[in-house]
Design a protein around this motif. Structure first.
Motif, PDB file in Angstrom:
ATOM      1  N   ASP A  23      64.544 -53.362-132.553  1.00  7.22           N
ATOM      2  CA  ASP A  23      65.395 -53.569-133.719  1.00  7.22           C
ATOM      3  C   ASP A  23      64.509 -53.902-134.923  1.00  7.22           C
ATOM      4  O   ASP A  23      63.718 -54.847-134.866  1.00  7.22           O
ATOM      5  CB  ASP A  23      66.389 -54.694-133.447  1.00  7.22           C
ATOM      6  N   ALA A  24      64.633 -53.143-135.988  1.00  5.25           N
ATOM      7  CA  ALA A  24      63.776 -53.310-137.167  1.00  5.25           C
ATOM      8  C   ALA A  24      64.007 -54.645-137.862  1.00  5.25           C
ATOM      9  O   ALA A  24      63.098 -55.173-138.499  1.00  5.25           O
ATOM     10  CB  ALA A  24      64.015 -52.161-138.156  1.00  5.25           C
ATOM     11  N   GLU A  25      65.191 -55.203-137.740  1.00  4.82           N
ATOM     12  CA  GLU A  25      65.507 -56.473-138.413  1.00  4.82           C
ATOM     13  C   GLU A  25      65.151 -57.700-137.569  1.00  4.82           C
ATOM     14  O   GLU A  25      64.547 -58.634-138.050  1.00  4.82           O
ATOM     15  CB  GLU A  25      66.998 -56.521-138.779  1.00  4.82           C
ATOM     16  N   THR A  26      65.538 -57.676-136.295  1.00  5.44           N
ATOM     17  CA  THR A  26      65.396 -58.873-135.461  1.00  5.44           C
ATOM     18  C   THR A  26      64.127 -58.880-134.609  1.00  5.44           C
ATOM     19  O   THR A  26      63.723 -59.930-134.130  1.00  5.44           O
ATOM     20  CB  THR A  26      66.592 -59.013-134.505  1.00  5.44           C
ATOM     21  N   LEU A  30      64.935 -53.169-127.568  1.00  6.33           N
ATOM     22  CA  LEU A  30      66.216 -52.656-127.107  1.00  6.33           C
ATOM     23  C   LEU A  30      66.101 -51.725-125.909  1.00  6.33           C
ATOM     24  O   LEU A  30      66.967 -51.718-125.039  1.00  6.33           O
ATOM     25  CB  LEU A  30      66.933 -51.934-128.249  1.00  6.33           C
ATOM     26  N   MET A  31      65.055 -50.915-125.889  1.00  4.40           N
ATOM     27  CA  MET A  31      64.919 -49.987-124.766  1.00  4.40           C
ATOM     28  C   MET A  31      63.517 -49.405-124.692  1.00  4.40           C
ATOM     29  O   MET A  31      62.722 -49.548-125.608  1.00  4.40           O
ATOM     30  CB  MET A  31      65.953 -48.859-124.818  1.00  4.40           C
ATOM     31  N   PHE A  32      63.254 -48.757-123.573  1.00  2.00           N
ATOM     32  CA  PHE A  32      62.024 -48.039-123.313  1.00  2.00           C
ATOM     33  C   PHE A  32      62.403 -46.635-122.875  1.00  2.00           C
ATOM     34  O   PHE A  32      63.368 -46.463-122.130  1.00  2.00           O
ATOM     35  CB  PHE A  32      61.231 -48.738-122.201  1.00  2.00           C
ATOM     36  N   ALA A  33      61.653 -45.647-123.316  1.00  3.74           N
ATOM     37  CA  ALA A  33      61.880 -44.266-122.890  1.00  3.74           C
ATOM     38  C   ALA A  33      60.561 -43.511-123.004  1.00  3.74           C
ATOM     39  O   ALA A  33      59.522 -44.099-123.314  1.00  3.74           O
ATOM     40  CB  ALA A  33      62.959 -43.618-123.757  1.00  3.74           C
ATOM     41  N   TRP A  34      60.626 -42.229-122.778  1.00  5.44           N
ATOM     42  CA  TRP A  34      59.448 -41.365-122.877  1.00  5.44           C
ATOM     43  C   TRP A  34      59.653 -40.352-123.990  1.00  5.44           C
ATOM     44  O   TRP A  34      60.790 -39.962-124.278  1.00  5.44           O
ATOM     45  CB  TRP A  34      59.223 -40.615-121.564  1.00  5.44           C
ATOM     46  N   LEU A  86      59.054 -47.554-132.043  1.00  3.86           N
ATOM     47  CA  LEU A  86      60.031 -47.144-133.045  1.00  3.86           C
ATOM     48  C   LEU A  86      60.774 -48.385-133.498  1.00  3.86           C
ATOM     49  O   LEU A  86      61.412 -49.062-132.686  1.00  3.86           O
ATOM     50  CB  LEU A  86      61.046 -46.159-132.457  1.00  3.86           C
ATOM     51  N   LYS A  87      60.673 -48.727-134.767  1.00  3.07           N
ATOM     52  CA  LYS A  87      61.472 -49.812-135.332  1.00  3.07           C
ATOM     53  C   LYS A  87      62.732 -49.136-135.853  1.00  3.07           C
ATOM     54  O   LYS A  87      62.672 -48.302-136.744  1.00  3.07           O
ATOM     55  CB  LYS A  87      60.701 -50.542-136.418  1.00  3.07           C
ATOM     56  N   ALA A  95      72.285 -50.134-127.292  1.00  6.65           N
ATOM     57  CA  ALA A  95      71.227 -49.189-126.928  1.00  6.65           C
ATOM     58  C   ALA A  95      71.318 -48.786-125.457  1.00  6.65           C
ATOM     59  O   ALA A  95      70.816 -47.748-125.072  1.00  6.65           O
ATOM     60  CB  ALA A  95      69.853 -49.791-127.205  1.00  6.65           C
ATOM     61  N   CYS A  96      71.955 -49.614-124.644  1.00  3.02           N
ATOM     62  CA  CYS A  96      71.954 -49.413-123.193  1.00  3.02           C
ATOM     63  C   CYS A  96      73.192 -48.654-122.710  1.00  3.02           C
ATOM     64  O   CYS A  96      74.308 -48.911-123.177  1.00  3.02           O
ATOM     65  CB  CYS A  96      71.869 -50.772-122.483  1.00  3.02           C
ATOM     66  N   HIS A  97      72.986 -47.763-121.750  1.00  3.65           N
ATOM     67  CA  HIS A  97      74.106 -46.997-121.187  1.00  3.65           C
ATOM     68  C   HIS A  97      75.067 -47.866-120.390  1.00  3.65           C
ATOM     69  O   HIS A  97      76.152 -47.414-120.029  1.00  3.65           O
ATOM     70  CB  HIS A  97      73.576 -45.848-120.306  1.00  3.65           C
ATOM     71  N   THR A  98      74.697 -49.141-120.149  1.00  6.37           N
ATOM     72  CA  THR A  98      75.596 -50.067-119.441  1.00  6.37           C
ATOM     73  C   THR A  98      76.581 -50.736-120.397  1.00  6.37           C
ATOM     74  O   THR A  98      77.387 -51.563-119.971  1.00  6.37           O
ATOM     75  CB  THR A  98      74.798 -51.158-118.705  1.00  6.37           C
ATOM     76  N   GLY A  99      76.493 -50.404-121.684  1.00  5.14           N
ATOM     77  CA  GLY A  99      77.389 -51.000-122.672  1.00  5.14           C
ATOM     78  C   GLY A  99      76.880 -52.302-123.255  1.00  5.14           C
ATOM     79  O   GLY A  99      77.611 -53.043-123.902  1.00  5.14           O
ATOM     80  N   ARG A 100      75.602 -52.581-123.039  1.00  2.00           N
ATOM     81  CA  ARG A 100      74.983 -53.795-123.582  1.00  2.00           C
ATOM     82  C   ARG A 100      74.111 -53.450-124.775  1.00  2.00           C
ATOM     83  O   ARG A 100      73.702 -52.318-124.953  1.00  2.00           O
ATOM     84  CB  ARG A 100      74.145 -54.490-122.510  1.00  2.00           C
ATOM     85  N   ARG A 101      73.801 -54.451-125.569  1.00  2.00           N
ATOM     86  CA  ARG A 101      72.952 -54.246-126.741  1.00  2.00           C
ATOM     87  C   ARG A 101      71.573 -53.744-126.359  1.00  2.00           C
ATOM     88  O   ARG A 101      71.049 -52.828-126.961  1.00  2.00           O
ATOM     89  CB  ARG A 101      72.830 -55.553-127.537  1.00  2.00           C
ATOM     90  N   SER A 102      70.957 -54.362-125.356  1.00  2.00           N
ATOM     91  CA  SER A 102      69.597 -54.028-124.938  1.00  2.00           C
ATOM     92  C   SER A 102      69.578 -53.623-123.470  1.00  2.00           C
ATOM     93  O   SER A 102      70.387 -54.110-122.673  1.00  2.00           O
ATOM     94  CB  SER A 102      68.683 -55.255-125.137  1.00  2.00           C
ATOM     95  N   CYS A 103      68.651 -52.764-123.115  1.00  2.66           N
ATOM     96  CA  CYS A 103      68.450 -52.414-121.709  1.00  2.66           C
ATOM     97  C   CYS A 103      67.803 -53.556-120.932  1.00  2.66           C
ATOM     98  O   CYS A 103      67.827 -53.569-119.710  1.00  2.66           O
ATOM     99  CB  CYS A 103      67.561 -51.168-121.598  1.00  2.66           C
ATOM    100  N   PHE A 104      67.240 -54.526-121.645  1.00  2.05           N
ATOM    101  CA  PHE A 104      66.552 -55.653-121.018  1.00  2.05           C
ATOM    102  C   PHE A 104      67.494 -56.855-120.907  1.00  2.05           C
ATOM    103  O   PHE A 104      67.244 -57.909-121.472  1.00  2.05           O
ATOM    104  CB  PHE A 104      65.278 -55.990-121.808  1.00  2.05           C
TER     105      PHE A 104
END
Length: 129
Positions: A23-26, A30-34, A86-87, A95-104
């Motif tokens: 997140d560019a502000e906070t 949010l996530m990791f990908a390739w 990426l900011k 960001a998460c496919h589980t419906g949460r803000r972060s994948c973490f």
């Protein structure tokens, strides 16, 4: 535009580089990908995150199904040129496919277990149809 900036990336043997969305502000991760070369080039061209899905074997424009796109505010590379940061501005707040803000969203506890500690903001069944 010259492609020297793409040549500077230390792509792995599969032509991929790890990409972290923050997140560019906070500053929250949010996530990791390739990303492959085409994904990174399209990200720069569109201003929105495009990743390479190893499971699908194709490019994946983040939010193509959910509408939760990532607007890229800044792009960085680490000291070894082998990780992209990426900011972003996360549209839709998830960001998460589980419906949460972060994948973490899972935290490790001293008793040897992982537990989900962040709430589901929206049921995935309502996001992916």
């Amino acid at each position: 535009m010259s492609e020297a900036w793409l040549d500077a990336v230390a792509w792995d043997a599969q032509g991929l580089v790890p990409a972290i969305a923050q997140d560019a502000e906070t500053g929250e991760v949010l996530m990791f990908a390739w990303m492959n070369r085409d994904a990174l080039a399209r990200t720069v061209a569109t201003g929105e995150a495009v990743y390479f899905s190893r499971s699908r074997g194709r490019l994946w424009h983040k939010g193509e199904e959910s509408g939760h796109i990532q607007k890229v505010r800044e792009l960085r590379i680490d000291c070894d040129n082998d990780v992209v940061l990426l900011k972003i501005e996360q549209i839709g707040g998830m960001a998460c496919h589980t419906g949460r803000r972060s994948c973490f969203f899972q935290k490790y506890f001293a008793d040897g277990r992982w537990q989900a500690v962040d709430p589901v903001l929206k049921d995935p069944k309502d996001i992916y149809k």
